[in-house]
Write an enzyme that holds these catalytic residues in place. Structure first.
Site, PDB file in Angstrom:
ATOM      1  N   ARG A   1     -11.852   6.431  10.288  1.00 22.04           N
ATOM      2  CA  ARG A   1     -11.503   5.001  10.264  1.00 22.04           C
ATOM      3  C   ARG A   1     -12.599   4.181   9.590  1.00 22.04           C
ATOM      4  O   ARG A   1     -12.314   3.237   8.845  1.00 22.04           O
ATOM      5  CB  ARG A   1     -11.283   4.500  11.685  1.00 22.04           C
ATOM      6  CG  ARG A   1     -10.879   3.035  11.762  1.00 22.04           C
ATOM      7  CD  ARG A   1      -9.627   2.758  10.957  1.00 22.04           C
ATOM      8  NE  ARG A   1      -9.127   1.405  11.185  1.00 22.04           N
ATOM      9  CZ  ARG A   1      -8.120   0.874  10.518  1.00 22.04           C
ATOM     10  NH1 ARG A   1      -7.502   1.592   9.586  1.00 22.04           N
ATOM     11  NH2 ARG A   1      -7.710  -0.354  10.776  1.00 22.04           N
TER      12      ARG A   1
ATOM     13  N   HIS B   1      -8.192  -4.932  -0.400  1.00 23.94           N
ATOM     14  CA  HIS B   1      -6.882  -4.320  -0.191  1.00 23.94           C
ATOM     15  C   HIS B   1      -6.131  -4.936   0.985  1.00 23.94           C
ATOM     16  O   HIS B   1      -4.900  -5.044   0.964  1.00 23.94           O
ATOM     17  CB  HIS B   1      -7.052  -2.817   0.025  1.00 23.94           C
ATOM     18  CG  HIS B   1      -5.768  -2.059   0.112  1.00 23.94           C
ATOM     19  ND1 HIS B   1      -4.826  -2.067  -0.895  1.00 23.94           N
ATOM     20  CD2 HIS B   1      -5.252  -1.269   1.088  1.00 23.94           C
ATOM     21  CE1 HIS B   1      -3.789  -1.327  -0.547  1.00 23.94           C
ATOM     22  NE2 HIS B   1      -4.017  -0.833   0.657  1.00 23.94           N
ATOM     23  N   ASP B   2      -6.857  -5.359   2.001  1.00 21.31           N
ATOM     24  CA  ASP B   2      -6.220  -5.925   3.189  1.00 21.31           C
ATOM     25  C   ASP B   2      -5.509  -7.250   2.919  1.00 21.31           C
ATOM     26  O   ASP B   2      -4.819  -7.769   3.807  1.00 21.31           O
ATOM     27  CB  ASP B   2      -7.253  -6.145   4.297  1.00 21.31           C
ATOM     28  CG  ASP B   2      -7.376  -4.938   5.220  1.00 21.31           C
ATOM     29  OD1 ASP B   2      -6.602  -3.983   5.047  1.00 21.31           O
ATOM     30  OD2 ASP B   2      -8.248  -4.957   6.103  1.00 21.31           O
TER      31      ASP B   2
ATOM     32  N   SER C   1       0.839  -1.186   0.000  1.00 15.39           N
ATOM     33  CA  SER C   1       0.000   0.000   0.000  1.00 15.39           C
ATOM     34  C   SER C   1       0.887   1.254   0.000  1.00 15.39           C
ATOM     35  O   SER C   1       1.746   1.421  -0.867  1.00 15.39           O
ATOM     36  CB  SER C   1      -0.942  -0.038   1.203  1.00 15.39           C
ATOM     37  OG  SER C   1      -1.890   0.982   1.149  1.00 15.39           O
TER      38      SER C   1
ATOM     39  N   ASP D   1      -8.848  -6.088  -4.919  1.00 13.18           N
ATOM     40  CA  ASP D   1      -8.406  -4.824  -4.334  1.00 13.18           C
ATOM     41  C   ASP D   1      -8.889  -3.692  -5.239  1.00 13.18           C
ATOM     42  O   ASP D   1      -8.299  -3.419  -6.275  1.00 13.18           O
ATOM     43  CB  ASP D   1      -6.876  -4.813  -4.212  1.00 13.18           C
ATOM     44  CG  ASP D   1      -6.340  -3.554  -3.548  1.00 13.18           C
ATOM     45  OD1 ASP D   1      -7.140  -2.627  -3.275  1.00 13.18           O
ATOM     46  OD2 ASP D   1      -5.125  -3.492  -3.299  1.00 13.18           O
TER      47      ASP D   1
END
Length: 378
Positions: free
Chosen positions: A222, A352-353, A152, A319
């Site tokens: 968040r 994405h994680d 990232s 992602d």
């Protein structure tokens, strides 16, 4: 595979000012870092790990008495793991501007004795972080890295190493990253920042002086970010439309769905440990990263300095924040420069994680590549 076990953070202080791309300078600053493994006699087996938005120098292992608090990439770094610390000397650095020990907005401001920097901390960029990391390596006596790796925002730093200090790194491994943020990504960051700065407890960024913390804004930031890190498939599989209490309460303000409960839980945790000014700084550094801009918009020309570096790019099919197409842009620019590059696109459901999680194919790619890196280092 064994864990590294107990680790201890270290710090290095710098008296010489660090010139920043903004024209400002960071003077009298400290960087916190951790190391894993042993630096060989030739000092040729060092691998630098660059952290993403809310991570830190704590890459692997755990602190004494905190066995459950493993480093954020503990599944990748350690004896027998893809970044094998029996062979490699791995370094994690906390970037300036962060809130995990290195000099940042919560640190004392030398120009305002008795006060923290707060909103007066200078804007930092990916390139500034790389220059700070290079100074830390100087202090460790490491003139060239075997590799630099990051996911990232960390991947952007890994790429920047090959553009700013190409002679100081042999391999670049950039995971789930992009050559610049899309307009949509910048928009997500801006909404998150507005959530923070409009919090009544923000006080123009000087909330510490008022004994306040803009937790409401941090929670919203968040929640926005976390949604973008997950794929639609993962959300549906994990939560679907499950109700928190099994039946509707017909309320516009109560938590009805499990996904709402999950997001609020993640937001509450984040607001307890992360700094609001740090969030503003790091998301702005993400926005600013654009090596092609300084090359007249030509990404191929931007990567010309990396002619002698070797690259591995990894992306994940689901992602959507840093889509595989963005990694392929980088691959094409490297190929057009006739630079040695390998590319792996992993079909993974996690969004994405995925770069943080266990995936046998992903870990297999990294293991094979770093076996090569380690062999060259010997």
């Amino acid at each position: 595979m064994a864990s590294i076990g107990v680790v201890t953070p270290q710090s290095m202080h710098f008296d010489a000012p660090l010139p920043l791309r903004s024209g400002a300078a960071l003077r009298d600053y400290t960087l916190v870092y951790e190391t894993y493994g042993t630096l060989n006699a030739a000092r040729s087996n060092a691998v630098l790990v660059c952290h993403a938005l809310n991570a830190s120098h704590h890459v692997a292992g755990h602190y004494a008495g905190q066995a459950q608090d493993a480093g954020w990439w503990d599944n990748l770094v350690g004896p027998g793991k893809p970044l094998d610390t029996d062979l490699l000397y791995v370094i994690g650095v906390n970037n300036p501007g962060s809130c995990f020990g290195s000099t940042g907005p919560m640190s004392p401001n030398p120009d305002a004795p008795g006060q923290p920097y707060g909103a007066d901390f200078p804007v930092v960029t990916v390139e500034d972080w790389v220059d700070a990391q290079a100074r830390l390596l100087d202090g460790l006596g490491i003139t060239q890295l075997a590799a630099v790796i990051g996911g990232s925002l960390g991947g952007m730093q890994a790429l920047a190493w090959t553009l700013r200090h190409p002679q100081r790194v042999r391999h670049c491994v950039a995971v789930a990253t992009a050559p610049s943020l899309s307009a949509e990504n910048i928009a997500f960051n801006e909404v998150a920042r507005r959530a923070i700065v409009t919090d009544p407890d923000f006080h123009g960024g000087h909330y510490q002086r008022h004994g306040a913390v803009p937790k409401r804004g941090l929670r919203l930031a968040r929640m926005i970010g976390h949604i973008t890190y997950l794929s639609d498939d993962v959300m549906n599989t994990k939560f679907g439309r499950a109700l928190r209490n099994g039946e509707l309460s017909f309320s516009t303000q109560d938590v009805e769905f499990q996904i709402e409960s999950y997001l609020r839980h993640q937001a509450d945790k984040f607001a307890e440990y992360f700094d609001a000014n740090t969030y503003l700084l790091i998301t702005r550094a993400l926005d600013y990263f654009d090596p092609a801009r300084e090359a007249g918009g030509d990404l191929v020309r931007a990567f010309a300095p990396a002619l002698n570096n070797r690259f591995l790019l990894v992306s994940f099919s689901t992602d959507w924040r840093f889509a595989p197409a963005r990694s392929r842009e980088i691959v094409k620019a490297l190929v057009d420069n006739r630079i040695d590059v390998s590319y792996a696109e992993i079909d993974a459901p996690h969004g994405h994680d995925a770069f943080l999680l266990d995936d046998a194919r992903y870990h297999g790619v990294l293991r094979a590549y770093f076996e090569r890196v380690a062999a060259e280092s010997r």
